[in-house]
Design a protein around this motif. Sequence first.
Motif, PDB file in Angstrom:
ATOM      1  N   GLY A  42       3.939  -9.798  -6.532  1.00  0.00           N
ATOM      2  CA  GLY A  42       4.951 -10.453  -5.706  1.00  0.00           C
ATOM      3  C   GLY A  42       4.413 -10.990  -4.392  1.00  0.00           C
ATOM      4  O   GLY A  42       5.122 -11.714  -3.676  1.00  0.00           O
ATOM      5  N   ILE A  43       3.172 -10.627  -4.052  1.00  0.00           N
ATOM      6  CA  ILE A  43       2.530 -11.159  -2.839  1.00  0.00           C
ATOM      7  C   ILE A  43       1.552 -12.248  -3.267  1.00  0.00           C
ATOM      8  O   ILE A  43       0.613 -11.970  -4.029  1.00  0.00           O
ATOM      9  CB  ILE A  43       1.796 -10.052  -2.066  1.00  0.00           C
ATOM     10  CG1 ILE A  43       2.766  -8.932  -1.679  1.00  0.00           C
ATOM     11  CG2 ILE A  43       1.138 -10.635  -0.815  1.00  0.00           C
ATOM     12  CD1 ILE A  43       2.097  -7.752  -0.992  1.00  0.00           C
ATOM     13  N   LEU A  86       5.472  -9.252   1.714  1.00  0.00           N
ATOM     14  CA  LEU A  86       5.039  -8.181   2.623  1.00  0.00           C
ATOM     15  C   LEU A  86       6.200  -7.329   3.113  1.00  0.00           C
ATOM     16  O   LEU A  86       5.992  -6.224   3.624  1.00  0.00           O
ATOM     17  CB  LEU A  86       4.304  -8.778   3.825  1.00  0.00           C
ATOM     18  CG  LEU A  86       2.860  -9.230   3.600  1.00  0.00           C
ATOM     19  CD1 LEU A  86       2.268  -9.760   4.887  1.00  0.00           C
ATOM     20  CD2 LEU A  86       2.005  -8.088   3.071  1.00  0.00           C
ATOM     21  N   THR A  87       7.407  -7.819   2.995  1.00  0.00           N
ATOM     22  CA  THR A  87       8.560  -7.033   3.463  1.00  0.00           C
ATOM     23  C   THR A  87       8.854  -5.850   2.543  1.00  0.00           C
ATOM     24  O   THR A  87       9.561  -4.921   2.947  1.00  0.00           O
ATOM     25  CB  THR A  87       9.796  -7.942   3.548  1.00  0.00           C
ATOM     26  OG1 THR A  87      10.025  -8.548   2.265  1.00  0.00           O
ATOM     27  CG2 THR A  87       9.579  -9.030   4.597  1.00  0.00           C
ATOM     28  N   LYS A  88       8.319  -5.859   1.309  1.00  0.00           N
ATOM     29  CA  LYS A  88       8.586  -4.790   0.348  1.00  0.00           C
ATOM     30  C   LYS A  88       7.524  -3.698   0.374  1.00  0.00           C
ATOM     31  O   LYS A  88       7.652  -2.707  -0.355  1.00  0.00           O
ATOM     32  CB  LYS A  88       8.686  -5.372  -1.059  1.00  0.00           C
ATOM     33  CG  LYS A  88       9.806  -6.392  -1.203  1.00  0.00           C
ATOM     34  CD  LYS A  88       9.842  -6.946  -2.615  1.00  0.00           C
ATOM     35  CE  LYS A  88      10.952  -7.992  -2.762  1.00  0.00           C
ATOM     36  NZ  LYS A  88      11.010  -8.558  -4.132  1.00  0.00           N
ATOM     37  N   VAL A  89       6.463  -3.885   1.127  1.00  0.00           N
ATOM     38  CA  VAL A  89       5.391  -2.903   1.215  1.00  0.00           C
ATOM     39  C   VAL A  89       5.155  -2.560   2.677  1.00  0.00           C
ATOM     40  O   VAL A  89       5.720  -3.180   3.589  1.00  0.00           O
ATOM     41  CB  VAL A  89       4.092  -3.443   0.569  1.00  0.00           C
ATOM     42  CG1 VAL A  89       4.294  -3.716  -0.910  1.00  0.00           C
ATOM     43  CG2 VAL A  89       3.604  -4.696   1.286  1.00  0.00           C
ATOM     44  N   ARG A  90       4.293  -1.584   2.905  1.00  0.00           N
ATOM     45  CA  ARG A  90       3.940  -1.170   4.259  1.00  0.00           C
ATOM     46  C   ARG A  90       2.546  -1.699   4.575  1.00  0.00           C
ATOM     47  O   ARG A  90       1.582  -1.387   3.877  1.00  0.00           O
ATOM     48  CB  ARG A  90       3.966   0.341   4.372  1.00  0.00           C
ATOM     49  CG  ARG A  90       3.627   0.851   5.768  1.00  0.00           C
ATOM     50  CD  ARG A  90       3.607   2.365   5.795  1.00  0.00           C
ATOM     51  NE  ARG A  90       3.278   2.871   7.126  1.00  0.00           N
ATOM     52  CZ  ARG A  90       3.095   4.150   7.408  1.00  0.00           C
ATOM     53  NH1 ARG A  90       3.217   5.072   6.432  1.00  0.00           N
ATOM     54  NH2 ARG A  90       2.796   4.525   8.636  1.00  0.00           N
ATOM     55  N   LEU A  91       2.458  -2.511   5.604  1.00  0.00           N
ATOM     56  CA  LEU A  91       1.182  -3.108   5.998  1.00  0.00           C
ATOM     57  C   LEU A  91       0.411  -2.123   6.881  1.00  0.00           C
ATOM     58  O   LEU A  91       0.890  -1.702   7.935  1.00  0.00           O
ATOM     59  CB  LEU A  91       1.407  -4.427   6.736  1.00  0.00           C
ATOM     60  CG  LEU A  91       0.156  -5.196   7.174  1.00  0.00           C
ATOM     61  CD1 LEU A  91      -0.661  -5.627   5.959  1.00  0.00           C
ATOM     62  CD2 LEU A  91       0.534  -6.415   8.021  1.00  0.00           C
ATOM     63  N   ILE A  92      -0.786  -1.756   6.421  1.00  0.00           N
ATOM     64  CA  ILE A  92      -1.613  -0.803   7.155  1.00  0.00           C
ATOM     65  C   ILE A  92      -2.620  -1.517   8.048  1.00  0.00           C
ATOM     66  O   ILE A  92      -2.807  -1.167   9.217  1.00  0.00           O
ATOM     67  CB  ILE A  92      -2.343   0.135   6.172  1.00  0.00           C
ATOM     68  CG1 ILE A  92      -1.321   0.879   5.317  1.00  0.00           C
ATOM     69  CG2 ILE A  92      -3.222   1.115   6.933  1.00  0.00           C
ATOM     70  CD1 ILE A  92      -0.359   1.726   6.110  1.00  0.00           C
TER      71      ILE A  92
END
Length: 503
Positions: A42-43, A86-92
């Motif tokens: 999805g990204i 990126l809104t569905k995952v956590r950006l490290i």
Amino acid sequence: MEYIPEPRQQLILCCECGTAIPPNPANMCVNCVRSIVDITEGIPKQATVHWCKNCERYLQPPASWVGCDLESRELLALCLKKLRGLTKVRLIDAGFVWTEPHSRRIKIKLTIQKEVFAATILQQTFEVEYVVSSMMCPDCTKIMAQNTWKAMVQVRQKVDHQRTFFYLEQLILKHNAHQETINIKEVKGGIDFHFAQRSHAIKMVEFLASMVPTRSKSSEQLISSDTHTSTSNYKFTYAVELIPVCKDDLVSMPKKTANALGQISPLVLCTRVGNAVHVIDFKTLQVAEITGLVYWRQEDITPVCSMRDLKEFYVMDVELLGQNFGRYALADITIQRMADVGRNDNVIIVRSHLGNLLNFGDTVLGYDLLTANINNTNFERLSSDDIPSVVLVKKSYPERRRKRKQRNWKLKTLNKDEGDLAPKKLEQDKIEADFETFLRDLEEDPELRQSINLYKDSSAVRRPVTDMDDEDEDEEAPEVPLEELLEDLTIGGGDDYDDVDMA
């Protein structure tokens, strides 16, 4: 001593591959989880960013353009906003991967986390490639097209020289007031500034009003109209008129106006023009300020003589009267016209404010009111007691002292469009003479230099000193001190200004 066995970690077998792993809610090893679940789904792995090659700005959707340097935080934020998933995952973590500057590619390395099963968090690192696509922004499109300006500021001054515009040009460069202009055009009697937005033109008008006394009026022209949406397109024009009084002008005013300025003499000398006109009574050293509001209310304060009427005189004697004000000192000065030196004994005794600047043998510039042809209503109403024979303005220096050394400084000028009014040879000589006078004013007046920027000229070559130079060493023409000069950090010039050679 009692033996305590070391606890051993319990292991289980992965339900997919049978590898021994510590227990986890998924009962699967990391490799099997990654093979089954792709958290980067999805990204997009490729995206496009639009870049204007004219102004070097990037498009920030939906319609704004921002300036970003390569591998800057601003460019990184702009690129991340184009990734929807990126809104569905956590950006490290996020960072740039080096690419060739001319490749028109931007690569970003991302590290993200996501919960795939109950109490199971998977972390993954991947790269996203951006293709930089060239696209002209609306502002640059208007610049490239013709007759697309939205607002124009017309600056005019009713004088026969260009010194005020030279000074105003340096003020604009110092304060970077020309940054929003799309075109600067030289016209007869002044300069036109073109802008893409009306607010930028209003800002320029306010800047000019804060620097010199001005008055302005505006007009608008209907370009197009849409009757269905009730919208109209206008072009706005702002006419700005500068006060027609310049430095070293002899100014005359009615007695009523002079009394309102503190009982000053109706015949005064202009010493400086800033946000107000500073004048001095050369007989008493009394000073006054004429604001733009006072001048435009009556318009009865008019210049009697200007710089083109200056004559050169020879100083025979200086008698100080003991009255000082700032850099001026009142004195009775005996002078003689240069045409009469060595021929007759016709001398003139005048009272002047230049007592501390002149000595025997100097030359001075002044207005010879006995021989001048003056057509001024205020001047004709003055009594004979208020009109001196000569009004001394400033000390002068022979040309051989002026040209002895090349100037070690330079100015910058705006990149102006001459249009169809390219100056003829006679007009060009007149402009060069006005510019040389402006440069000499900068050398002689430290207060005038404080408001503009002067730059070091590394190409200046000093002329070797000769015996004749040693004889006149004490009477050297004024120069700009080195500590007042700025370093020229531009490489190969700029788009908004050009260097001027001060040879």
